[in-house]
Design an enzyme around this catalytic site. Sequence first.
Site, mmCIF file in Angstrom:
data_model
loop_
_atom_site.group_PDB
_atom_site.id
_atom_site.type_symbol
_atom_site.label_atom_id
_atom_site.label_comp_id
_atom_site.label_asym_id
_atom_site.label_seq_id
_atom_site.Cartn_x
_atom_site.Cartn_y
_atom_site.Cartn_z
ATOM 1 N N HIS A 190 -41.558 -19.627 29.732
ATOM 2 C CA HIS A 190 -42.886 -19.935 30.281
ATOM 3 C C HIS A 190 -42.848 -20.127 31.778
ATOM 4 O O HIS A 190 -43.767 -19.744 32.497
ATOM 5 C CB HIS A 190 -43.439 -21.184 29.611
ATOM 6 C CG HIS A 190 -44.082 -20.855 28.328
ATOM 7 N ND1 HIS A 190 -43.471 -21.021 27.125
ATOM 8 C CD2 HIS A 190 -45.268 -20.300 28.079
ATOM 9 C CE1 HIS A 190 -44.258 -20.595 26.185
ATOM 10 N NE2 HIS A 190 -45.365 -20.154 26.730
ATOM 11 N N GLU A 427 -43.489 5.319 23.072
ATOM 12 C CA GLU A 427 -42.372 4.400 23.294
ATOM 13 C C GLU A 427 -41.198 4.719 22.372
ATOM 14 O O GLU A 427 -40.190 4.034 22.409
ATOM 15 C CB GLU A 427 -42.783 2.960 22.969
ATOM 16 C CG GLU A 427 -44.043 2.487 23.591
ATOM 17 C CD GLU A 427 -44.321 1.035 23.250
ATOM 18 O OE1 GLU A 427 -43.884 0.165 23.992
ATOM 19 O OE2 GLU A 427 -45.006 0.791 22.229
ATOM 20 N N ASP A 451 -39.560 0.256 26.251
ATOM 21 C CA ASP A 451 -39.087 0.559 24.905
ATOM 22 C C ASP A 451 -38.551 1.983 24.804
ATOM 23 O O ASP A 451 -37.545 2.209 24.141
ATOM 24 C CB ASP A 451 -40.221 0.350 23.887
ATOM 25 C CG ASP A 451 -40.320 -1.116 23.493
ATOM 26 O OD1 ASP A 451 -39.266 -1.720 23.239
ATOM 27 O OD2 ASP A 451 -41.438 -1.657 23.474
ATOM 28 N N CYS A 498 -46.933 2.714 31.575
ATOM 29 C CA CYS A 498 -47.142 1.280 31.771
ATOM 30 C C CYS A 498 -45.856 0.483 31.620
ATOM 31 O O CYS A 498 -45.895 -0.741 31.561
ATOM 32 C CB CYS A 498 -48.220 0.763 30.822
ATOM 33 S SG CYS A 498 -47.793 1.000 29.109
HETATM 34 C C1 PEP Z 1 -42.993 -0.778 27.251
HETATM 35 O O1 PEP Z 1 -42.316 -0.842 26.220
HETATM 36 O O2 PEP Z 1 -42.666 -0.089 28.256
HETATM 37 C C2 PEP Z 1 -44.234 -1.560 27.377
HETATM 38 C C3 PEP Z 1 -45.027 -1.404 28.404
HETATM 39 O O3 PEP Z 1 -44.486 -2.471 26.401
HETATM 40 P P1 PEP Z 1 -43.741 -3.916 26.310
HETATM 41 O O4 PEP Z 1 -42.908 -4.086 27.545
HETATM 42 O O5 PEP Z 1 -44.816 -4.921 26.183
HETATM 43 O O6 PEP Z 1 -42.936 -3.729 25.054
HETATM 44 MG MG MG Z 2 -43.197 -1.693 24.443
#
Ligand code: PEP
Ligand code: MG
Length: 567
Positions: A190, A427, A451, A498
């Site tokens: 956190h 992913e 991922d 992302c």
């Molecule tokens: C990713 O896996 O790149 C992603 C954006 O999702 P998270 O990091 O939340 O798994």
């Molecule tokens: Mg992810």
Amino acid sequence: MTTELSGTGVTPRAGIGRVVWYRGTTDLEDPPDPATVDPDEELAAFESAQEAAHEELERERERTSERLGEDEAEIFDAHRAFLDDPEIVGGIETAIENGLPAPHAIRRAFTDPIARFENLDGPMAERADDLRDVRDRLLRLVTDGDRMDLGDLPDGSVLVAERLTPSDTAQLDADAIAGFATIFGGRTSHAAIFARSLAIPAVVGVGEELAQVGDGRELVVDGERGTVVIDPDDEARNRVSVAETPIVADHVSTADGDEIEVAANVGTLAELDVAAEQGADGIGLFRTEFLFLDREAPPDEEEQYEAYTAALSAFPDERVVVRTLDIGGDKPIAYLDTPDEANPFLGERGIRRSLGPDSDLFETQLRALLRAAADHEDSDGSLAVMFPLVASVEELDAALSRVESVAEELAEEGTTHAVPELGVMIETPGSVFMAEALAERVSFLSIGTNDLTQYVMAASRENERISDLHDPRYPAVLRAIRRTVRAGHDGDAWVGMCGEMAGDPDLTDLLVGLGLDELSMSAITVPDVKANVPEIDTDDAAERSDRILAAETREEVVRLLSVEDAE
Ligand code: PEP
Ligand code: MG
């Protein structure tokens, strides 16, 4: 002499200042002879400390809710629940009956529960910090200890602590403090999440060596490199004084006129303000599971509807991409009874849970999202929804048919709603190979490189021993990205990214060259990426990316990236 220590950088910012140590006020001497202890008196002392702790937590909850938002404030509800936890309270009462003074009884009763959380993997282990926080609060109140006012540190202080708890971090004044560094703690603690929300330079998990740094020493906290520098030399100082990139509020286009959307990733509502301040062109990833963490029960439809509407209101003229629940893997949730799996990242996570054990939650979330989508139909902004961890066309089809049935249900009830733009996260290798079929079914693909890299390279994103392999610059990952972009465009879908890779300013040229339409990242990296885009000519960048993708090793990719950069 300058000394550099390594830890985990949590905010890509550097700060310099003088060390202020945060030490607990709760060290205890050995307990006295039980015959000299009056249990009734000790019990009364505990009960009044418990009551005072409730009052303090209530005040801190209010303050945090005003400063950081309701999501962050909810951690204090969990703390209040720990204060009344029957196992803990029972343990304290029994220890007092057996002749321990209240402070020693409190320390003892928390020992086992803290150890149990510490033995869990991933973010659950960090709940041990919450228990320590509650224990130390009680100890301070029962011993009349003073608490350092973390909201009133001298300007330019670098706070150094063994660990910081959520309530500690929430008190920090982001304008006054130059940064913080802790001996323990991880990126998903956190303290780390709050530090990012407040854009405070921070490095956690530096290790015991940090303990040698005395009060008043000069320290650089470099959250970008994940280091702290004691008695910094000019080079380390210069890293701090590097001027921040100016914020660009407008959308940016390449030199030849292709607009590249530079959006922000958020997990909490408080981060929406930071995203807007940093000039993000909307939200490319709203990680909704953060709405579900640190509480006793899931948020209901109304609460979720309000959260999604708040995100849309923060960006009334932009697109806000909300990802449906991505629970499991590194994000277990106690009240959902997430299973103890040998390989949680290869287990029940993301869309698998939404189509399986969490299907009721999924339906509630879709109802809230479809209602929120209708509210913004008349503005330039829009809501988009995407599904995490899809590995097969079957899963996407099932998710899309859930959207359809929720829309029908809302229509039958006469509830105002709209079906938002829909997308899928890429992913998994399965989704890369099926990207054409996926793209035909949705409006956009968003590549989650965190991922995707772990699954393409079979290298856990959490295991430091093989962290070198978790690098999206491996040709296998780059080729998976190129394949996805081409498949998406062939199917008339826009393609975004992302994962953390999108926010690396050294890779903007490559990503634009590969044809990505949108890049979404931690808000604080938005200005750097936006500054790069207008310098790029898309045709030239495409040629450079072809040369880079012809490489067969990461070493070659890294070399070519620096050569191309120098051109
Ligand atoms: C990713 O896996 O790149 C992603 C954006 O999702 P998270 O990091 O939340 O798994
Ligand atoms: Mg992810």
